[in-house]
Design an enzyme around this catalytic site. Structure first.
Site, PDB file in Angstrom:
ATOM      1  N   THR A   1       0.858  -1.187   0.000  1.00 47.02           N
ATOM      2  CA  THR A   1       0.000   0.000   0.000  1.00 47.02           C
ATOM      3  C   THR A   1       0.890   1.232   0.000  1.00 47.02           C
ATOM      4  OG1 THR A   1      -1.643  -1.221   1.238  1.00 47.02           O
ATOM      5  CG2 THR A   1      -1.853   1.179   1.260  1.00 47.02           C
TER       6      THR A   1
ATOM      7  N   GLU B   1      -6.473  -9.630   7.604  1.00 46.77           N
ATOM      8  CA  GLU B   1      -5.806 -10.615   8.440  1.00 46.77           C
ATOM      9  C   GLU B   1      -6.881 -11.497   9.064  1.00 46.77           C
ATOM     10  OE1 GLU B   1      -2.823  -8.890  11.022  1.00 46.77           O
ATOM     11  OE2 GLU B   1      -2.181  -7.623   9.373  1.00 46.77           O
TER      12      GLU B   1
ATOM     13  N   LEU C   1     -20.056  -1.808  11.036  1.00 49.09           N
ATOM     14  CA  LEU C   1     -20.739  -0.883  11.942  1.00 49.09           C
ATOM     15  C   LEU C   1     -20.671  -1.437  13.362  1.00 49.09           C
ATOM     16  CD1 LEU C   1     -23.952   0.359  10.052  1.00 49.09           C
ATOM     17  CD2 LEU C   1     -21.786   1.568  10.419  1.00 49.09           C
TER      18      LEU C   1
ATOM     19  N   ALA D   1     -19.578  -0.946  16.770  1.00 45.73           N
ATOM     20  CA  ALA D   1     -19.016   0.077  17.670  1.00 45.73           C
ATOM     21  C   ALA D   1     -18.242  -0.622  18.786  1.00 45.73           C
ATOM     22  CB  ALA D   1     -20.131   0.927  18.253  1.00 45.73           C
TER      23      ALA D   1
ATOM     24  N   CYS E   1      -2.793  -1.700   9.120  1.00 46.37           N
ATOM     25  CA  CYS E   1      -3.273  -1.057   7.889  1.00 46.37           C
ATOM     26  C   CYS E   1      -4.109   0.196   8.119  1.00 46.37           C
ATOM     27  CB  CYS E   1      -4.063  -2.053   7.055  1.00 46.37           C
ATOM     28  SG  CYS E   1      -3.011  -3.364   6.415  1.00 46.37           S
TER      29      CYS E   1
END
Ligand code: UDX
Length: 444
Positions: A121, A150, A260, A262, A270
């Protein structure tokens, strides 16, 4: 095909083993002799599901070997670059030292017609900067970003949800991808033949887009997590429940429920460094304001770790000095032994800084965690770790904590009755019914 993979970390070792498993002859090259010795024996140097089996089979088949000698790259048709691009020590930008070193070391062994495929990256613009050196040898440079997660790396490598290949921008813009670049894309199709045969989307684009696809994807995922964590902060002052909120908005197919979750937020090798490197690169390009929101995403994310610590402090009556706190998890996510920028360990270290007596347990990451934070106590056995705890904190949602640890069983291990669920992984009602005081993240 004969392939070389330069860099044998979480990305490269998996890539090498996966490519051998689909029939290629692969040499993995890394500068770290210890890693190479372990891989050559067919032993995975880190924990990643299914990697061990692939390595054993690959090395036994003779199609997979590992060496520290770059000369072994000669004769490969494709050379994958999979070295790390960590955050710079003194700033947000990515450190490209390893990419540059890998390319320089490879240059003498490149032949005309070879393909160099960047997988690391990198900041947008990196391929264009590397290209002159590579093209001078007659080789072609493509950027072929990796999207593996991963814990699912083997599956994601063999059966990705999309393949992206960036070719030289000049020829792409001129639509003359009939020459070397079209050939390069075809070679990559051949490399990934099982995925291509089953119709996996294969996107051929220019270098800059390919580089950006990767950082944009990670920026989006990080934003999604921080969005729901921001909602958790609002839920905390209004008595709302962020998990129900996520379920409800997640039913909208345009939003979707995944990512989503939390809790104490994202970490790993990364997402955190990629969003920072993206901000830094955007600044360099004079477009810092386009991604200012990523600073917020980072800030929200880091606040959640503090929030978890505060919950433990509040739950234990305002101070944790000499209280025994058991921290379930050290890895940045389950099914991994990776502790890079792990929110779990961060919470443990902060609590210890406040004087708590911390016991950390993790099914895979204790050795790595101990090397980085020898000041913490580590206990391998989950139940042993919990024994006598004043509070239990769930920070990495391994199955043996989230699914398998019941409040009834925990009650037999300690008289403490406080749980802080940093991943909103437990059934709050079940813990409360068993006599525990339950604290979640963004839940009443
Ligand atoms: C990520 C990207 O998912 C992958 O596509 C890219 O190639 C590399 O970076 P990875 O770092 O392996 O993969 O982990 P990921 O599964 O994305 O999780 C990142 C972090 O976010 C973990 O700490 C995880 O616990 C956290 N997370 C994830 C949440 O806090 N909530 C969620 O809902 C999902």
């Amino acid at each position: 095909m004969r392939l070389s993979v330069i860099g044998c970390g979480y990305l490269g070792a998996v890539h090498a083993a996966a490519m051998a498993s689909i029939g290629h002859e692969v040499v993995g090259i890394d500068v770290d002799p210890r890693k190479i010795e372990s891989l050559s024996r067919g032993e995975a140097p880190f924990f990643e599901p299914d990697l061990q089996e692939l390595l054993t089979a690959g090395v036994a088949s003779g199609r997979l070997r590992f060496t520290t000698d770059m000369a072994a790259a000669s004769g490969s048709s494709v050379h994958f670059i999979g070295v790390g691009t960590p955050q710079q020590k003194d700033g947000y930008a990515a450190d490209l030292t390893y990419v540059n070193a890998a390319v320089d070391a490879l240059l003498p062994y490149l032949r005309p017609g070879d393909i160099v495929a960047g997988k690391s990256t990198v900041p947008v613009g990196t391929a264009a900067e590397l290209a002159p050196r590579i093209e001078a040898t007659g080789a072609t440079l493509v950027w072929n970003p990796e999207f593996l997660r991963e814990g699912w790396a083997v599956q994601d490598t063999i059966d990705p949800d999309r393949l992206v290949v960036g070719v030289s921008s000049r020829s792409f813009l001129a639509r003359s991808t009939t020459g070397d670049e079209a050939h390069a894309a075809d070679i990559l199709r051949e490399v990934y033949h099982p995925a291509v045969a089953k119709g996996t989307p294969f996107i051929v684009t220019d270098w800059a887009t390919a580089e950006l696809v990767k950082v944009a994807a990670n920026a989006f995922l990080a934003t999604k997590i921080s969005f729901i964590n921001a909602m958790a902060e609002i839920a905390e002052v209004t008595g709302a429940d962020v998990t129900q909120l996520a379920d409800a908005i997640g039913h909208d197919a345009r939003i979707g429920r995944r990512f989503l979750g939390a809790g104490i937020g994202f970490g790993g090798g990364c997402l955190p460094k990629d969003i920072r490197a993206f901000s830094a690169r955007a600044e360099e390009l004079g477009r810092g304001e386009s991604v200012t929101f990523l600073r917020e995403v980072d800030a929200i994310n880091l606040r959640r770790r503090e929030r978890a610590v505060q919950l433990v402090v509040d739950a234990l009556g305002g101070q944790v000095f000499e209280k025994k706190v058991t921290v379930l998890g050290a890895a940045f996510k389950p099914y991994s032994d990776d502790i890079r920028d792990s929110p779990a360990l961060d919470v443990a270290v902060r609590l210890r800084g406040l004087g708590a007596s911390i016991t950390v347990t993790d099914p895979a990451a204790i050795d790595n965690a101990r090397r980085l934070h020898p000041q913490l106590d580590y206990v391998e056995d989950r139940d042993e770790a919990i024994r006598g705890a004043d509070a239990i904190v769930l920070v990495t949602e391994w199955d043996e904590y989230r699914r398998e640890l019941t409040p009834e069983h925990a009650s037999t291990l300690t008289s403490g009755r406080v749980v802080v669920d940093g991943r909103n992984g437990w059934d709050a009602a079940a813990w409360r019914a068993a006599g525990w005081t339950y604290y979640g993240m963004g839940r009443p």
